[in-house]
Design a protein around this motif. Structure first.
Motif, PDB file in Angstrom:
ATOM      1  N   PHE A  28       0.823  -1.214   0.000  1.00  0.00           N
ATOM      2  CA  PHE A  28       0.000   0.000   0.000  1.00  0.00           C
ATOM      3  C   PHE A  28       0.861   1.269   0.000  1.00  0.00           C
ATOM      4  CE2 PHE A  28      -2.904  -3.269   1.507  1.00  0.00           C
ATOM      5  CZ  PHE A  28      -3.997  -3.036   0.682  1.00  0.00           C
ATOM      6  N   SER A  29       2.006   1.230   0.651  1.00  0.00           N
ATOM      7  CA  SER A  29       2.917   2.384   0.647  1.00  0.00           C
ATOM      8  C   SER A  29       3.535   2.601  -0.726  1.00  0.00           C
ATOM      9  CB  SER A  29       4.029   2.179   1.671  1.00  0.00           C
ATOM     10  OG  SER A  29       3.492   2.072   2.955  1.00  0.00           O
ATOM     11  N   ILE A  30       3.921   1.525  -1.355  1.00  0.00           N
ATOM     12  CA  ILE A  30       4.549   1.625  -2.682  1.00  0.00           C
ATOM     13  C   ILE A  30       3.593   2.235  -3.692  1.00  0.00           C
ATOM     14  CG2 ILE A  30       5.398   0.238  -4.626  1.00  0.00           C
ATOM     15  CD1 ILE A  30       6.679  -1.625  -2.513  1.00  0.00           C
ATOM     16  N   TYR A  31       2.314   1.970  -3.554  1.00  0.00           N
ATOM     17  CA  TYR A  31       1.326   2.515  -4.484  1.00  0.00           C
ATOM     18  C   TYR A  31       1.379   4.045  -4.513  1.00  0.00           C
ATOM     19  CZ  TYR A  31      -3.062   2.898  -7.042  1.00  0.00           C
ATOM     20  OH  TYR A  31      -4.008   3.180  -7.981  1.00  0.00           O
ATOM     21  N   PHE A  32       1.636   4.658  -3.349  1.00  0.00           N
ATOM     22  CA  PHE A  32       1.777   6.119  -3.304  1.00  0.00           C
ATOM     23  C   PHE A  32       2.914   6.577  -4.221  1.00  0.00           C
ATOM     24  CE2 PHE A  32      -0.409   5.675   0.788  1.00  0.00           C
ATOM     25  CZ  PHE A  32      -1.295   6.736   0.737  1.00  0.00           C
ATOM     26  N   TRP A  33       4.054   5.896  -4.134  1.00  0.00           N
ATOM     27  CA  TRP A  33       5.241   6.278  -4.906  1.00  0.00           C
ATOM     28  C   TRP A  33       5.091   5.965  -6.388  1.00  0.00           C
ATOM     29  CZ3 TRP A  33       8.419   9.405  -2.563  1.00  0.00           C
ATOM     30  CH2 TRP A  33       8.489   9.385  -1.186  1.00  0.00           C
ATOM     31  N   LYS A  41      -6.151  12.023  -2.450  1.00  0.00           N
ATOM     32  CA  LYS A  41      -7.464  11.494  -2.044  1.00  0.00           C
ATOM     33  C   LYS A  41      -7.859  10.300  -2.904  1.00  0.00           C
ATOM     34  CE  LYS A  41     -10.040  14.623  -4.891  1.00  0.00           C
ATOM     35  NZ  LYS A  41     -11.231  15.292  -5.175  1.00  0.00           N
ATOM     36  N   ASP A  42      -7.463  10.299  -4.183  1.00  0.00           N
ATOM     37  CA  ASP A  42      -7.768   9.163  -5.061  1.00  0.00           C
ATOM     38  C   ASP A  42      -6.931   7.939  -4.689  1.00  0.00           C
ATOM     39  OD1 ASP A  42      -9.606  10.708  -6.465  1.00  0.00           O
ATOM     40  OD2 ASP A  42      -8.098  11.359  -7.925  1.00  0.00           O
ATOM     41  N   ILE A  43      -5.696   8.174  -4.335  1.00  0.00           N
ATOM     42  CA  ILE A  43      -4.829   7.066  -3.907  1.00  0.00           C
ATOM     43  C   ILE A  43      -5.358   6.464  -2.609  1.00  0.00           C
ATOM     44  CG2 ILE A  43      -2.530   6.483  -3.037  1.00  0.00           C
ATOM     45  CD1 ILE A  43      -1.401   8.507  -5.064  1.00  0.00           C
ATOM     46  N   ILE A  44      -5.733   7.311  -1.674  1.00  0.00           N
ATOM     47  CA  ILE A  44      -6.241   6.825  -0.387  1.00  0.00           C
ATOM     48  C   ILE A  44      -7.535   6.050  -0.580  1.00  0.00           C
ATOM     49  CG2 ILE A  44      -7.228   7.563   1.821  1.00  0.00           C
ATOM     50  CD1 ILE A  44      -5.108   9.836   1.756  1.00  0.00           C
ATOM     51  N   SER A  45      -8.471   6.581  -1.348  1.00  0.00           N
ATOM     52  CA  SER A  45      -9.727   5.861  -1.542  1.00  0.00           C
ATOM     53  C   SER A  45      -9.492   4.552  -2.296  1.00  0.00           C
ATOM     54  CB  SER A  45     -10.773   6.729  -2.242  1.00  0.00           C
ATOM     55  OG  SER A  45     -10.368   7.067  -3.540  1.00  0.00           O
ATOM     56  N   GLY A  46      -8.556   4.551  -3.234  1.00  0.00           N
ATOM     57  CA  GLY A  46      -8.211   3.317  -3.941  1.00  0.00           C
ATOM     58  C   GLY A  46      -7.589   2.290  -3.007  1.00  0.00           C
ATOM     59  N   ASN A  47      -6.710   2.755  -2.114  1.00  0.00           N
ATOM     60  CA  ASN A  47      -6.092   1.847  -1.150  1.00  0.00           C
ATOM     61  C   ASN A  47      -7.124   1.293  -0.163  1.00  0.00           C
ATOM     62  OD1 ASN A  47      -3.485   1.655  -2.073  1.00  0.00           O
ATOM     63  ND2 ASN A  47      -2.650   3.181  -0.693  1.00  0.00           N
ATOM     64  N   LEU A  48      -8.077   2.120   0.237  1.00  0.00           N
ATOM     65  CA  LEU A  48      -9.134   1.633   1.128  1.00  0.00           C
ATOM     66  C   LEU A  48      -9.969   0.551   0.442  1.00  0.00           C
ATOM     67  CD1 LEU A  48     -10.336   4.918   2.852  1.00  0.00           C
ATOM     68  CD2 LEU A  48      -9.396   2.898   3.993  1.00  0.00           C
ATOM     69  N   ARG A  49     -10.320   0.783  -0.816  1.00  0.00           N
ATOM     70  CA  ARG A  49     -11.086  -0.226  -1.565  1.00  0.00           C
ATOM     71  C   ARG A  49     -10.287  -1.515  -1.707  1.00  0.00           C
ATOM     72  NH1 ARG A  49     -12.246   4.178  -4.695  1.00  0.00           N
ATOM     73  NH2 ARG A  49     -10.838   3.492  -6.341  1.00  0.00           N
ATOM     74  N   LYS A  50      -8.995  -1.373  -2.026  1.00  0.00           N
ATOM     75  CA  LYS A  50      -8.135  -2.541  -2.201  1.00  0.00           C
ATOM     76  C   LYS A  50      -7.976  -3.293  -0.882  1.00  0.00           C
ATOM     77  CE  LYS A  50      -5.038  -5.190  -4.224  1.00  0.00           C
ATOM     78  NZ  LYS A  50      -5.552  -6.458  -4.715  1.00  0.00           N
ATOM     79  N   LYS A  75      -6.512   0.758   7.769  1.00  0.00           N
ATOM     80  CA  LYS A  75      -7.797   1.452   7.646  1.00  0.00           C
ATOM     81  C   LYS A  75      -7.804   2.726   8.478  1.00  0.00           C
ATOM     82  CE  LYS A  75     -11.241  -0.959   8.658  1.00  0.00           C
ATOM     83  NZ  LYS A  75     -12.488  -1.670   8.904  1.00  0.00           N
ATOM     84  N   GLN A  76      -7.314   2.646   9.697  1.00  0.00           N
ATOM     85  CA  GLN A  76      -7.299   3.815  10.577  1.00  0.00           C
ATOM     86  C   GLN A  76      -6.430   4.922  10.010  1.00  0.00           C
ATOM     87  OE1 GLN A  76      -5.918   2.961  14.533  1.00  0.00           O
ATOM     88  NE2 GLN A  76      -6.891   4.779  15.371  1.00  0.00           N
ATOM     89  N   GLU A  77      -5.249   4.575   9.509  1.00  0.00           N
ATOM     90  CA  GLU A  77      -4.346   5.569   8.936  1.00  0.00           C
ATOM     91  C   GLU A  77      -4.951   6.209   7.696  1.00  0.00           C
ATOM     92  OE1 GLU A  77      -0.686   3.543   8.178  1.00  0.00           O
ATOM     93  OE2 GLU A  77      -0.375   3.106  10.293  1.00  0.00           O
ATOM     94  N   LEU A  78      -5.512   5.398   6.811  1.00  0.00           N
ATOM     95  CA  LEU A  78      -6.042   5.935   5.564  1.00  0.00           C
ATOM     96  C   LEU A  78      -7.274   6.798   5.798  1.00  0.00           C
ATOM     97  CD1 LEU A  78      -5.547   2.895   3.168  1.00  0.00           C
ATOM     98  CD2 LEU A  78      -4.209   5.010   3.236  1.00  0.00           C
ATOM     99  N   VAL A  79      -8.130   6.392   6.701  1.00  0.00           N
ATOM    100  CA  VAL A  79      -9.332   7.182   7.007  1.00  0.00           C
ATOM    101  C   VAL A  79      -8.933   8.484   7.674  1.00  0.00           C
ATOM    102  CG1 VAL A  79     -11.437   7.260   8.400  1.00  0.00           C
ATOM    103  CG2 VAL A  79     -10.901   5.216   7.069  1.00  0.00           C
ATOM    104  N   PHE A  80      -7.924   8.443   8.524  1.00  0.00           N
ATOM    105  CA  PHE A  80      -7.438   9.645   9.195  1.00  0.00           C
ATOM    106  C   PHE A  80      -6.932  10.660   8.174  1.00  0.00           C
ATOM    107  CE2 PHE A  80      -3.956  12.074  11.165  1.00  0.00           C
ATOM    108  CZ  PHE A  80      -4.682  12.718  12.171  1.00  0.00           C
ATOM    109  N   ILE A  81      -6.179  10.181   7.200  1.00  0.00           N
ATOM    110  CA  ILE A  81      -5.613  11.058   6.159  1.00  0.00           C
ATOM    111  C   ILE A  81      -6.713  11.589   5.248  1.00  0.00           C
ATOM    112  CG2 ILE A  81      -4.092  11.169   4.158  1.00  0.00           C
ATOM    113  CD1 ILE A  81      -2.374   9.022   5.542  1.00  0.00           C
ATOM    114  N   GLU A  82      -7.684  10.734   4.959  1.00  0.00           N
ATOM    115  CA  GLU A  82      -8.759  11.090   4.035  1.00  0.00           C
ATOM    116  C   GLU A  82      -9.543  12.250   4.605  1.00  0.00           C
ATOM    117  OE1 GLU A  82     -11.722   8.466   1.362  1.00  0.00           O
ATOM    118  OE2 GLU A  82     -11.967   8.221   3.503  1.00  0.00           O
TER     119      GLU A  82
END
Length: 82
Positions: A28-33, A41-50, A75-82
């Motif tokens: 999930f971290s590599i996906y950002f890079w 926001k698109d990366i985070i929502s995509g990672n949450l779905r994945k 989930k907690q980290e991604l929702v927090f960032i979102e």
């Protein structure tokens, strides 16, 4: 013909192993890079779905137990960032 229990167990094992590999690696971290042109926001929502999709693919109870902490933290980290 109807699949045997052995076939069913093999499918569960392979599906679970694939999903587990995403939680126990920097997937999930590599996906950002790898997607610098995407909005965060698109990366985070995509990672949450994945993450949800992968979590639902973990069909073996011991594998779920092994990944529960990583799944909840992600989930907690991604929702927090979102």
């Amino acid at each position: 013909s109807k699949p045997s229990n052995e076939d069913s167990d093999t499918v569960k094992l392979i599906a679970s192993a694939d999903a587990v590999s995403h939680f126990l690696s920097p997937f999930f971290s590599i996906y950002f890079w790898e997607n610098p042109d995407k909005e965060i926001k698109d990366i985070i929502s995509g990672n949450l779905r994945k993450a949800e999709k992968d979590w639902n693919k973990i069909l073996l109870p011991k594998a779920r137990e092994m990944c529960r902490k990583e799944y909840d933290n992600l989930k907690q980290e991604l929702v927090f960032i979102e």
